[in-house]
Motif scaffolding. Sequence first.
Motif, PDB file in Angstrom:
ATOM      1  N   ALA A  71       0.910  -1.205   0.069  1.00  0.00           N
ATOM      2  CA  ALA A  71       0.008   0.044   0.180  1.00  0.00           C
ATOM      3  C   ALA A  71       0.947   1.204   0.108  1.00  0.00           C
ATOM      4  O   ALA A  71       0.563   2.224  -0.694  1.00  0.00           O
ATOM      5  CB  ALA A  71      -0.921  -0.095   1.255  1.00  0.00           C
ATOM      6  N   SER A 499      -0.209  -2.716  -7.199  1.00  0.00           N
ATOM      7  CA  SER A 499      -1.599  -3.097  -6.580  1.00  0.00           C
ATOM      8  C   SER A 499      -2.314  -4.112  -7.210  1.00  0.00           C
ATOM      9  O   SER A 499      -2.609  -5.029  -6.451  1.00  0.00           O
ATOM     10  CB  SER A 499      -2.507  -1.790  -6.828  1.00  0.00           C
ATOM     11  N   GLY A 500      -2.262  -4.419  -8.618  1.00  0.00           N
ATOM     12  CA  GLY A 500      -2.467  -5.372  -9.320  1.00  0.00           C
ATOM     13  C   GLY A 500      -2.064  -6.717  -9.012  1.00  0.00           C
ATOM     14  O   GLY A 500      -2.729  -7.747  -8.738  1.00  0.00           O
ATOM     15  N   ASP A 502      -0.270  -7.324  -6.276  1.00  0.00           N
ATOM     16  CA  ASP A 502      -0.555  -7.569  -4.761  1.00  0.00           C
ATOM     17  C   ASP A 502      -2.205  -8.414  -4.831  1.00  0.00           C
ATOM     18  O   ASP A 502      -1.947  -9.468  -3.934  1.00  0.00           O
ATOM     19  CB  ASP A 502      -0.573  -6.262  -4.152  1.00  0.00           C
ATOM     20  N   ARG A 503      -2.769  -7.829  -5.194  1.00  0.00           N
ATOM     21  CA  ARG A 503      -4.309  -8.490  -5.177  1.00  0.00           C
ATOM     22  C   ARG A 503      -4.237  -9.695  -5.886  1.00  0.00           C
ATOM     23  O   ARG A 503      -4.970 -10.797  -5.098  1.00  0.00           O
ATOM     24  CB  ARG A 503      -5.135  -7.349  -6.046  1.00  0.00           C
ATOM     25  N   VAL A 504      -3.761 -10.127  -7.001  1.00  0.00           N
ATOM     26  CA  VAL A 504      -3.700 -10.963  -7.571  1.00  0.00           C
ATOM     27  C   VAL A 504      -2.912 -12.567  -6.608  1.00  0.00           C
ATOM     28  O   VAL A 504      -3.394 -13.438  -6.223  1.00  0.00           O
ATOM     29  CB  VAL A 504      -3.169 -11.115  -9.047  1.00  0.00           C
ATOM     30  N   THR A 505      -1.639 -11.950  -6.384  1.00  0.00           N
ATOM     31  CA  THR A 505      -0.961 -13.029  -5.692  1.00  0.00           C
ATOM     32  C   THR A 505      -1.465 -13.309  -4.266  1.00  0.00           C
ATOM     33  O   THR A 505      -1.385 -14.233  -3.432  1.00  0.00           O
ATOM     34  CB  THR A 505       0.568 -12.510  -5.628  1.00  0.00           C
ATOM     35  N   THR A 506      -1.972 -12.126  -3.640  1.00  0.00           N
ATOM     36  CA  THR A 506      -2.747 -12.347  -2.379  1.00  0.00           C
ATOM     37  C   THR A 506      -3.735 -13.447  -2.206  1.00  0.00           C
ATOM     38  O   THR A 506      -3.790 -14.208  -1.589  1.00  0.00           O
ATOM     39  CB  THR A 506      -3.229 -11.061  -1.791  1.00  0.00           C
ATOM     40  N   ALA A 507      -4.536 -13.175  -3.408  1.00  0.00           N
ATOM     41  CA  ALA A 507      -5.858 -14.147  -3.583  1.00  0.00           C
ATOM     42  C   ALA A 507      -5.380 -15.529  -3.745  1.00  0.00           C
ATOM     43  O   ALA A 507      -6.036 -16.371  -3.575  1.00  0.00           O
ATOM     44  CB  ALA A 507      -6.538 -13.652  -4.734  1.00  0.00           C
ATOM     45  N   SER A 511       1.326 -12.765  -1.210  1.00  0.00           N
ATOM     46  CA  SER A 511       1.710 -11.693  -1.867  1.00  0.00           C
ATOM     47  C   SER A 511       3.364 -11.556  -2.355  1.00  0.00           C
ATOM     48  O   SER A 511       3.930 -12.045  -1.405  1.00  0.00           O
ATOM     49  CB  SER A 511       1.246 -10.473  -1.473  1.00  0.00           C
TER      50      SER A 511
END
Length: 561
Positions: A71, A499-500, A502-507, A511
Amino acid sequence: MEDGGADATADGAVAAAVDHRGWPASRTSTGGWKPASFIIAVEIAERFAFYGVSANLITYLTGPLGEGIAAAAAALNAWNGVAQLLPLLGGTLADSWLGRYRTIVFASLLYILGLGMLAFSTLLTSGSGHQCTTAGGKSCSPSTLQVAFFYVSLYIVAVAQGGHKPCVQAFGADQFDQSDPKESVSRSSFFNWWYFGICAGTAVTLVLLSYVQDNIGWGLGFGIPCAVMACALAAFLLGTRTYRYYVSTGKRSPLARAAEAFAAWRSRRKEGAMQPASQARDRATTESMEFSTRVDEEGQEVVSKAGVVEEAKDVLRLFPIWATCLIYAVAFSQSSTFFTKQAATLDRRVGQRLKVPPAALQSFISITIVVLIPVYDRVIVPLARRYTGKPSGITMLQRIGIGMALSLVSMVIAALVETHRLRVARDAGLVDKPTVPVPMSLWWMVPQYVLFGAADVFTMVGLQEFFYDQVPDKLRSLGLALYLSIFGVGSFISSALVSGIDRVTTAKGRSWFTNNLNRGHLYYFYWLLAALSALELLAYVFFAVTYKYKNKGAVHATLAA
């Protein structure tokens, strides 16, 4: 000042330039290296202030403000993007209304306001000048009002840089008359020594202020740049009588010129499509000979229809070069975000008592530039001149391309170093102990910073000179703003990528940018940037080898010679 006078043709006067009284500018009493040195000094101070805020900002965001690494990196990149894109507006205002001198003064005052508010915001956040931490070492959670005040202050600084940055360098280059052989050579050297000066100041900034911010307090760390900027404004005003100014009143906005140009270009294309090919060619030839600019009875500039079309074409043909430099800007933005967080995990001790601040490693970029620019100007250029016959040794686009290749190598090395850091952390049993320094010296990271510095000597300076030189003469502040916009858009691309991803790998479970970097996959990101840099370099070469320089009359095979 900039709104007085007219073209001067008298002996000893500089054409189109006036002095502070609005009289024709004397070649002997205005311009040259003396006022340019004043302006370089002002820019050194401005860079001191800007990097005093930005270089260590990710530490402040993840520390006192308590944001996560991903972030914080995205927020920092977004702010950098705004700061680097606003010069488009600042350059437009300067070229069409305020003039460069007034824009610099107003922007400096805004800088002082924003920096003062930043220093005050740290007191609101922590209740003192020190970093706000709990007994367990975790960051405090500042209130929404405190965070909002901080970000308002931060974006005031971005607005200030938007007015300051495109004007100072153009105003400095204005002190050299391009039509005079001696001053023309000096102007070419000006871009090198300009960057030398600001990087020397930046190196001092990164070492001094990062130490103050990490060890004494953020209030003082942001307050010092405020004081420096106030002194810089005073110094700039002292040189008022020695500057050369160029007419700005009566010029239409560059954006208005662009809108008119594109409308005329579209109209001409439609008309051309309805005519036989031979007739269209004859008409285009006739219109190209009609290029003219005149001033009407009210002092307003009037440009022919063919003239505005040519201006539009002059700007549009820069787009392929602009677009193929964006990934370079994405890679460059990592030096103040993830590189700094990596450095924070290493053993940063020098001797028994000194501990190097993570952000201070960025000084190796500036130190490399300070060392290499004199070598480039005094050794590389004369040697290259012998073989190419060009006054500058190599072309501007060759220079940019060399820097892009060095940036690619830097990202490869960064990926390899991060892979090694993770291996050392795993072997030392520190994977789940992110607060314990990894037994790996900070000197492992120096090569990637040094290569970035070497890349900047070629690409950054080359881009500055290219966008100043290749835009229409009346739009040079806007030209330098276009150069800065590369890094603005690049920062936004970096923010979106982080950001993208981070979202994909966190899901997917973990991350790449987890707050515990020992369990992250930052090296994947570096390899991705290296691959994108390679593709970008290939595209750049394609466009650069056929680029036709303004007023050169022939295509330069810029990367072949």
